[in-house]
Write an enzyme that holds these catalytic residues in place. Structure first.
Site, PDB file in Angstrom:
ATOM      1  N   GLU A 164      -4.749  -8.910  -1.458  1.00  0.00           N
ATOM      2  CA  GLU A 164      -4.334  -7.298  -1.498  1.00  0.00           C
ATOM      3  C   GLU A 164      -3.602  -7.101  -2.925  1.00  0.00           C
ATOM      4  O   GLU A 164      -2.465  -6.710  -2.723  1.00  0.00           O
ATOM      5  CB  GLU A 164      -3.713  -7.102  -0.370  1.00  0.00           C
ATOM      6  CG  GLU A 164      -4.714  -7.310   0.794  1.00  0.00           C
ATOM      7  CD  GLU A 164      -4.319  -6.593   2.267  1.00  0.00           C
ATOM      8  OE1 GLU A 164      -3.051  -6.121   2.158  1.00  0.00           O
ATOM      9  OE2 GLU A 164      -4.851  -6.491   3.191  1.00  0.00           O
ATOM     10  N   GLU A 287     -11.080  -9.120   5.656  1.00  0.00           N
ATOM     11  CA  GLU A 287     -10.056  -8.673   6.912  1.00  0.00           C
ATOM     12  C   GLU A 287     -10.551  -7.345   7.245  1.00  0.00           C
ATOM     13  O   GLU A 287     -10.841  -6.398   6.557  1.00  0.00           O
ATOM     14  CB  GLU A 287      -8.570  -8.531   6.273  1.00  0.00           C
ATOM     15  CG  GLU A 287      -7.780  -9.751   6.007  1.00  0.00           C
ATOM     16  CD  GLU A 287      -6.370  -9.485   5.807  1.00  0.00           C
ATOM     17  OE1 GLU A 287      -5.871  -8.389   6.157  1.00  0.00           O
ATOM     18  OE2 GLU A 287      -5.752 -10.244   4.928  1.00  0.00           O
TER      19      GLU A 287
END
Length: 502
Positions: A164, A287
């Site tokens: 991320e 995810e």
């Protein structure tokens, strides 16, 4: 076939094959940081998960961080390595019959340009002081596992760069261009070990940076400017229904972002990747969950199970891997678990009790791969079905109904299923109806009846485990006439029904 807000009237022919429904959702599960794979309890949870879901991969943060201790320091310009923990972690994973999606994160403190970190175990989120040290580290780690586990094995791994990087307040103190520099040096380092190893990214939150990453890798290479492109074997990203759509800042509240957000974000990225057909990129969502809040009650509730089935149905064909975050509540990113049920991400609690979402995945795993008809949703996308044929010729039918947060509660839906194609001469069929709802396949109320203790004794765990099963709503026989039979039942909001008809 008729579907509406209040009912589902469906017809299936057991002789028909309308395509396949591959189990992309069980290919990989997420886990807490790398150091947890030195813990017996987490290994026990994954042993159970692996036996149930047959997942091939696991993904987690922090293989380069201080709890693993790969980098001891830098002495006289040379990186001093320690391999014991890293090798024990990967040994344990392979011993369970799994492989890693290697997430190369976070920056070892000795190489980092700053001290900013995330989580109590201090995953450093800054760029390296010297980009060459980062490249050396990635090549050294890749070469170490390549030599230890062999070419044939490691060519089946995936190497994902960072986590991320589009969230500068949390996971990466740098810009998109900084991330591309980090990625390019890592990708080149991996390919120096073996050009057939698979490397990719950007592992972004909110499904962002997909086109930008492909365009960059197609035309640029910071590590080798004269090359003109950077290796990219797969695109990865993350998504939760509480993420903002086309996020512009990180100062957003966590909350439901609309019914279409999750489905449409995945559709959009699939179209982007497929527009670059010549690159033959895989798509891995490394995810996802029903909420990005590690203390959200929906994670422990039947609504989480209903959303999981809804999402898996609606993204079919648009991802190669759909990795639920996480298998186990042995997870401390939001702090150590304060109680057996605390809204953690896992399919099972810290004590190994199975949540409603576990049983949703168990039903999904039990489905056949042959579709009897195309999966269908109601017009409001609040209910749907996945109809399959099992290996034994049975009908294996999964139904879900989801109540969108902050929306009016929908009605109980009447489901009527007409089945054709039974063998000539068959006069009765058996129906086993499994249910996930407030009172079935939901162990949390039993814990609450104990007074919601913040810790369970071994005897209490054993007592709860005895009740912790995928429960049946009913088992019955139905008449079959001229090869046809009908099943009908009510499906309340935030519920899952799984029917096996033989």
């Amino acid at each position: 076939m008729s579907v509406s807000v209040g009912r589902l009237m469906l017809s299936f022919d057991l002789r028909r094959r309308a395509g396949t429904f591959p189990k992309y959702w069980s290919r990989c599960f997420g886990s807490e940081h790398a150091g947890y794979f030195l813990r017996k309890d987490l290994l026990d949870h994954f042993r159970v998960g692996r036996a149930t879901f047959h997942n091939e991969y696991v993904r987690f943060h922090g293989i380069l961080s201080e709890p693993v201790g790969v980098v001891r320091g830098v002495r006289d310009g040379h990186i001093d390595y320690a391999w014991f923990n890293l090798e024990r972690i990967y040994d344990n994973i392979l011993d369970l019959g799994m492989r890693p999606i290697v997430e190369y994160s976070f920056m070892p403190a000795a190489l980092a340009s700053g001290s900013e970190s995330i989580f109590y175990w201090e995953g450093n989120v800054t760029m390296p002081k010297r980009i060459g040290d980062w490249a050396e580290l990635i090549e050294a780690v890749t070469r170490r596992v390549y030599r230890r586990y062999g070419k044939a094995e490691v060519r089946r791994w995936y190497f994902e760069v960072w986590n991320e990087p589009n969230l500068p307040k949390w996971f990466f103190k740098g810009s998109m261009r900084d991330y591309f520099a980090l990625y390019d040096h890592a990708a080149e380092a991996v390919k120096r070990v073996d050009p057939l190893l698979r490397v990719g990214g950007p592992a972004t939150a909110c499904a962002e940076w997909v086109r930008e990453t492909i365009e960059h890798c197609r035309h640029e290479n910071v590590a080798r400017p004269g090359r003109g492109h950077t290796p990219l074997d797969f695109v990865s990203y993350h998504l939760y229904p509480s993420d903002p759509f086309f996020m512009e800042s990180e100062g957003m509240p966590l909350g439901w972002k609309g019914e279409a957000f999750f489905r449409e974000s995945i559709r959009r990225n699939h179209e982007i990747v497929r527009s670059y057909r010549d690159m033959d990129l895989e798509i891995h969502m490394t995810e996802w969950n029903c909420s990005s809040n590690s203390r959200d009650p929906i994670h422990d509730a039947p609504g989480g199970a209903a959303f999981a089935v809804k999402a898996i149905q609606e993204v079919a064909g648009r991802v190669d891997t759909f990795s639920w975050w996480t298998l186990s509540d042995l997870f401390e990113k939001g702090g150590l678990p304060p109680a057996p049920f605390h809204g953690g991400f896992g399919l099972m609690t810290v004590d190994g009790l199975r949540k409603p979402t576990w049983f949703a995945f168990e039903a999904l795993q039990d489905l056949g791969e042959d579709l009897l008809a195309k999966p269908v949703s109601t017009a409001d996308h609040a209910a749907g079905s996945i109809p399959t044929r099992g290996y034994d010729g049975s009908a294996r039918l999964l139904f879900w109904a989801f109540h969108f947060p902050k929306s009016p509660k929908p009605p109980v839906r009447r489901v009527k299923v007409a089945l054709a194609g039974f063998p000539s001469g068959k006069t009765r069929a058996s129906v086993t109806h499994y249910r996930i709802d407030g009172t079935h396949s939901n162990i949390r109320p039993a814990w609450e009846r104990l007074g919601s203790p913040d810790s369970l004794s071994p005897a209490q765990v054993d007592a709860l485990a005895a009740q912790n099963t995928f429960q049946t709503l009913e088992i019955k026989d139905i008449p079959v006439r001229h090869g046809r039979a009908t099943v009908a039942f009510d499906l309340p909001p935030d519920a899952v029904s799984y029917l096996v008809v033989r």
